[in-house]
Design a protein around this motif. Sequence first.
Motif, PDB file in Angstrom:
ATOM      1  N   PRO A 110       0.833  -1.207   0.000  1.00 55.36           N
ATOM      2  CA  PRO A 110       0.000   0.000   0.000  1.00 55.36           C
ATOM      3  C   PRO A 110       0.865   1.253   0.000  1.00 55.36           C
ATOM      4  O   PRO A 110       1.955   1.273   0.574  1.00 55.36           O
ATOM      5  CB  PRO A 110      -0.799  -0.117   1.297  1.00 55.36           C
ATOM      6  CG  PRO A 110      -0.024  -1.051   2.156  1.00 55.36           C
ATOM      7  CD  PRO A 110       0.670  -2.005   1.223  1.00 55.36           C
TER       8      PRO A 110
ATOM      9  N   LEU B 178       1.226   5.397   0.809  1.00 55.48           N
ATOM     10  CA  LEU B 178       0.738   6.510   1.611  1.00 55.48           C
ATOM     11  C   LEU B 178       1.578   7.748   1.349  1.00 55.48           C
ATOM     12  O   LEU B 178       2.777   7.657   1.072  1.00 55.48           O
ATOM     13  CB  LEU B 178       0.797   6.189   3.117  1.00 55.48           C
ATOM     14  CG  LEU B 178      -0.213   5.181   3.666  1.00 55.48           C
ATOM     15  CD1 LEU B 178       0.288   3.755   3.459  1.00 55.48           C
ATOM     16  CD2 LEU B 178      -0.468   5.425   5.157  1.00 55.48           C
TER      17      LEU B 178
ATOM     18  N   ARG C  33       5.058  -0.982   3.583  1.00 55.35           N
ATOM     19  CA  ARG C  33       4.429   0.130   2.882  1.00 55.35           C
ATOM     20  C   ARG C  33       5.404   0.852   1.960  1.00 55.35           C
ATOM     21  O   ARG C  33       6.616   0.794   2.155  1.00 55.35           O
ATOM     22  CB  ARG C  33       3.868   1.157   3.882  1.00 55.35           C
ATOM     23  CG  ARG C  33       2.755   0.615   4.744  1.00 55.35           C
ATOM     24  CD  ARG C  33       2.313   1.652   5.748  1.00 55.35           C
ATOM     25  NE  ARG C  33       1.118   1.213   6.469  1.00 55.35           N
ATOM     26  CZ  ARG C  33       0.462   1.957   7.351  1.00 55.35           C
ATOM     27  NH1 ARG C  33       0.882   3.183   7.628  1.00 55.35           N
ATOM     28  NH2 ARG C  33      -0.614   1.496   7.945  1.00 55.35           N
TER      29      ARG C  33
ATOM     30  N   ILE D 272      -4.012   2.649   6.692  1.00 56.15           N
ATOM     31  CA  ILE D 272      -4.025   2.679   5.230  1.00 56.15           C
ATOM     32  C   ILE D 272      -5.310   3.377   4.798  1.00 56.15           C
ATOM     33  O   ILE D 272      -6.406   2.990   5.204  1.00 56.15           O
ATOM     34  CB  ILE D 272      -3.956   1.255   4.661  1.00 56.15           C
ATOM     35  CG1 ILE D 272      -2.618   0.608   5.046  1.00 56.15           C
ATOM     36  CG2 ILE D 272      -4.128   1.266   3.144  1.00 56.15           C
ATOM     37  CD1 ILE D 272      -2.545  -0.865   4.762  1.00 56.15           C
TER      38      ILE D 272
END
Length: 383
Positions: free
Chosen positions: A11, A13, A66, A192
């Motif tokens: 993910p 960010l 991440r 997330i």
Amino acid sequence: MSTTAHALAKPHLNIGAIGHASHGKTALTAAIVETLGGRRAGRAPEAVRRDGTTDITRVAYETDTRRYTHIDLPGHADLVEDMVAGAARLDGAILVVSAPDGVMPQTAEHVLLARQVGVDHVVVALNKADAADDEPADLVEREVRELLTAHGYGGATTPVVRVSALRALEGDPRWTASVEALLDAADTYVPIPTRSVDAPFLLPVESALTVAGRGTAVAGAVERGTVRVGDRVQLLGPGLETVVTALETSGTPVESAGAGDDVALFLPGLPAGVLSRGHTVAAPGSVTPGRRFTARVQLLSAREGGRTAPIATGRRPRFLLRTAGVAGGVDLGGSAGNGTARPGETVSMTVELDRAVPLEPGLGFAVREDGRTVGAGTVTALL
């Protein structure tokens, strides 16, 4: 799975370093990249070097779980508009506070502004901890937690990690481990985000630059939706439509970009200078800009750096909405249009902007006057 595919499976960010100008945001950004062995991301095409450490810098790095785009936001008081524009796209923030110096006026201002533009999760880097004894550092930590609590953050539960960016850059194992602990805290504490990938495409323009042979490069973060090479887009502000001929993220060509991605769009056939920061690129027909709205606004007290005198109907401060800064008139109601409000109050007001911008209920904004932040608000309804 290839290394690249594995990285993209993580993910993504957007996280930003916020805080007072001299508390070490830039050094911490460098220490994170050095510690992780990360790479520096491609800058937006217009990135310019300013005096000191007020340059907006973007870097890309990965933890075990991440991928982050990290934005080193300017702390200088003259660049609050840059800070607000950058904070509006963040999924989380690292608040950098110097352990020897404690909370400063810009520390408090950045916390207020981050909260108002929708940054819901903050971790704290208590920097320069190698230069502060435990007892003073404990006092500063309590002060930071009180500040966060006052602005609606979970002050008691917010991770506070004592770091020394400069010592970490020197390779000191203790302080390198502290940077790793800070990133572990971000991985754990900042959730997330849920991306609005199915909504119509919208990108607030942070910068635009004419690139010879390629057209106009428009940089920013996709707020919602998805854009693909070949898509037709509408330019809100200039009132034009064109086609996306190329996309890049971190300097790498891609076929599409979605909500949360830091991206450059290449748009052909536009006159030089027609697009600039504060404009918006969107799916055609999906957004109707407006000028009038009602809002709930928290006026800062003099102690918080706000006004010392009441504000009255007819004042014309500057409103920072997404990447746009627009002057507008204020109506506080009252008989015969003589409504007033005192610093420190939270009030309802009607605003009429000098030019139309994309507006929607729930949009956060800052209010600036005479070179300082005097309030922060949320759009409640469009008129």
